[in-house]
Design an enzyme around this catalytic site. Structure first.
Site, PDB file in Angstrom:
ATOM      1  N   HIS A 167       0.872  -1.177   0.000  1.00  0.00           N
ATOM      2  CA  HIS A 167       0.000   0.000   0.000  1.00  0.00           C
ATOM      3  C   HIS A 167       0.909   1.227   0.000  1.00  0.00           C
ATOM      4  O   HIS A 167       1.644   1.446   0.958  1.00  0.00           O
ATOM      5  CB  HIS A 167      -0.889   0.009   1.244  1.00  0.00           C
ATOM      6  CG  HIS A 167      -1.786  -1.191   1.320  1.00  0.00           C
ATOM      7  ND1 HIS A 167      -3.036  -1.219   0.745  1.00  0.00           N
ATOM      8  CD2 HIS A 167      -1.611  -2.419   1.874  1.00  0.00           C
ATOM      9  CE1 HIS A 167      -3.593  -2.406   0.956  1.00  0.00           C
ATOM     10  NE2 HIS A 167      -2.743  -3.159   1.641  1.00  0.00           N
ATOM     11  N   ASP A 224      -8.589  -5.483  -2.186  1.00  0.00           N
ATOM     12  CA  ASP A 224      -7.869  -5.674  -0.929  1.00  0.00           C
ATOM     13  C   ASP A 224      -8.218  -4.647   0.151  1.00  0.00           C
ATOM     14  O   ASP A 224      -8.355  -3.459  -0.105  1.00  0.00           O
ATOM     15  CB  ASP A 224      -6.361  -5.642  -1.130  1.00  0.00           C
ATOM     16  CG  ASP A 224      -5.653  -5.876   0.194  1.00  0.00           C
ATOM     17  OD1 ASP A 224      -6.050  -6.798   0.920  1.00  0.00           O
ATOM     18  OD2 ASP A 224      -4.744  -5.110   0.532  1.00  0.00           O
ATOM     19  N   ASP A 248       2.329  -6.866   2.617  1.00  0.00           N
ATOM     20  CA  ASP A 248       1.154  -6.071   2.998  1.00  0.00           C
ATOM     21  C   ASP A 248       1.602  -4.777   3.703  1.00  0.00           C
ATOM     22  O   ASP A 248       0.969  -4.322   4.652  1.00  0.00           O
ATOM     23  CB  ASP A 248       0.199  -6.883   3.886  1.00  0.00           C
ATOM     24  CG  ASP A 248      -1.177  -6.226   4.030  1.00  0.00           C
ATOM     25  OD1 ASP A 248      -1.432  -5.201   3.354  1.00  0.00           O
ATOM     26  OD2 ASP A 248      -1.986  -6.733   4.823  1.00  0.00           O
TER      27      ASP A 248
HETATM   28 ZN   LIG Z   1      -5.850  -7.463   2.836  1.00  0.00          ZN
END
Ligand SMILES: [Zn+2]
Length: 438
Positions: A70, A159, A318
């Site tokens: 991200h 997501d 992540d």
């Molecule tokens: Zn996720």
């Protein structure tokens, strides 16, 4: 023509089976030669010293690939930007990252995707993206997969949220199958996790917090696997499901069975899930809050076993930066997520390689060759001659302690501040350019 010579290193390239002392010649952004020590002496004699990188005592491996990050741009640039996030990636040994679509606005159109991938954003490593599977990631109507793949999408995901409706997930899997890309699922049955901020279990009970049951993950994985089988039988296309950040024994069992049955399912594991348990939350440490949450020891052990037996295809961080003021609130109100790009290799080497005996080449494969395969990336994830010169040079034996204050990320939200790491990145080369040097 720009050149770089990486000398005296121990090359570990799982894709080509090389595991030994080699010198690597980079030319015009590509791997030009991987040769026994001394064979490139002629080049070394003519190349200026500043274009030679001494890797003596270090491992030279394909640049790491993280298919789940991200980067917060556009819209949340106080947490991270594409420039700072990719700088953190380079410091962690990554040469390619895949940005998730939960930006503001959501990356659900060609215009957003092209804006994100534009050179002006200042990415220092190769940036790829998975746009949203549904408009606004609302789970209702699938985006224009065809146009988005033409514009560079390497998969689709909502997501942060699951694609919950059977019909919508079926449509996404079918459309993606026709284009040869995966649908990446955040497996969480949100009908079971409302108001929950951690894993269900003894720790949640002690802290008085509502916990997410392991079934919330497993039920979506099991539903998706059923859809995969149905689509293959009925629609005669072969969809590819990628399960993100798997964290429970039950979901891993379902994936293991599905693989044995021949379904096209892949999955990723995050370093925090194979390193920590929900005990790490201690007294409401919001830097140990993420989704899926840290689980109990039995689930952590099952994840390590699944990494060792090949059920897990790749490691993904992540990486989810948040500003300090956002995390410094009551546990239940704090946002989910931790940074991860600079700690992934050190944790994988410490936990999987040293504590569980996973061969170094397999750790590297889980972070380069295999993630490349999941998103069907060609000419990356390997040091084969002709591939992009994406290379990480790291000292595999160094023990050190991570300091969040030294992070290249804009954010500091990590449960690993001060934690022991094994293996330190000395240099990261992306398409022939040195993008990090320690
Ligand atoms: Zn996720």
């Amino acid at each position: 023509m720009s050149e770089l010579l990486i000398l005296n290193g121990h090359v570990v390239d799982p894709a080509s089976g090389v595991d030994g002392l080699r010198d690597v010649l980079v030319r015009a952004g590509r791997i030009a030669a991987v040769e026994m020590p001394g064979a490139l002496a002629g080049v070394a004699n003519t190349l200026p010293k500043e274009l030679q990188l001494d890797a003596a005592g270090c491992v030279v491996a394909p640049g790491l690939i993280d298919i789940h990050v991200h980067l917060r741009e556009p819209g949340q640039t106080h947490k991270e930007t594409i420039a700072t996030g990719t700088a953190a990636a380079a410091a962690g040994g990554f040469t390619c990252v895949v940005a998730m679509p939960n930006t503001t606005p959501v990356n659900d159109s060609v215009a957003e995707l092209e804006w994100m991938l534009a050179r002006e954003r200042g990415a220092v490593v190769k940036l790829l993206a998975m746009p949203a599977a549904t408009f606004g990631s609302l789970g209702e109507e699938i985006t224009d997969f065809h146009q988005l793949v033409r514009a560079g999408a390497v998969g689709f995901t909502d997501d942060g949220k699951p694609v919950l409706e059977d019909g919508v997930m079926r449509a996404a899997l079918t459309a993606a199958a026709e284009l040869g890309v995966p649908v990446s699922q955040h497996a969480e049955d949100t009908r079971l996790t409302g108001g929950c901020s951690m894993n269900a279990g003894l720790v949640a009970f002690r802290l008085g917090l509502r916990g997410m049951p392991v079934e919330a993950e497993a039920r979506i994985v099991e539903r998706d696997l059923r859809l995969l089988g149905e689509i293959e039988r009925v629609d005669r296309v072969r969809p590819h499901l990628h399960v993100q950040h798997v964290s429970t024994a039950r979901a891993l069992d379902a994936i293991r069975r599905a693989k044995a049955e021949g379904l096209h399912v892949t999955c990723e594991a995050a370093p925090h899930h194979f390193t920590l348990t929900d005990e790490a939350i201690g007294d409401y440490n919001t830097n140990a809050k993420m989704n899926p949450p840290l689980r109990a020891e039995a689930d952590r052990a099952a994840l390590v076993a699944a990494l060792l037996d090949g059920t897990v295809d790749c490691i993904a961080t992540d990486h989810a930066p948040h500003a300090s003021h956002e995390k410094e609130v009551e546990f239940e109100r704090a946002p989910n997520g931790i940074t991860g790009l600079e700690t992934a290799l050190g944790l994988a080497l410490r936990v999987l390689h040293r504590e569980h005996g996973m061969p170094l080449a397999r750790v590297i494969a889980l972070m380069s060759e295999h993630p490349a395969r999941v998103i069907k990336l060609r000419e990356r994830g390997t040091l084969r001659v002709g591939s992009y010169a994406d290379v990480v040079v790291f000292d595999a034996g160094v023990e050190w302690n991570y300091a969040a204050s030294a992070s290249r990320s804009k954010s500091r939200n990590t449960p690993f501040d001060g934690a022991a790491m094994l293996g330190r990145v000395r240099a990261t080369v992306c398409a022939g350019r040195v993008v990090f040097r320690a």
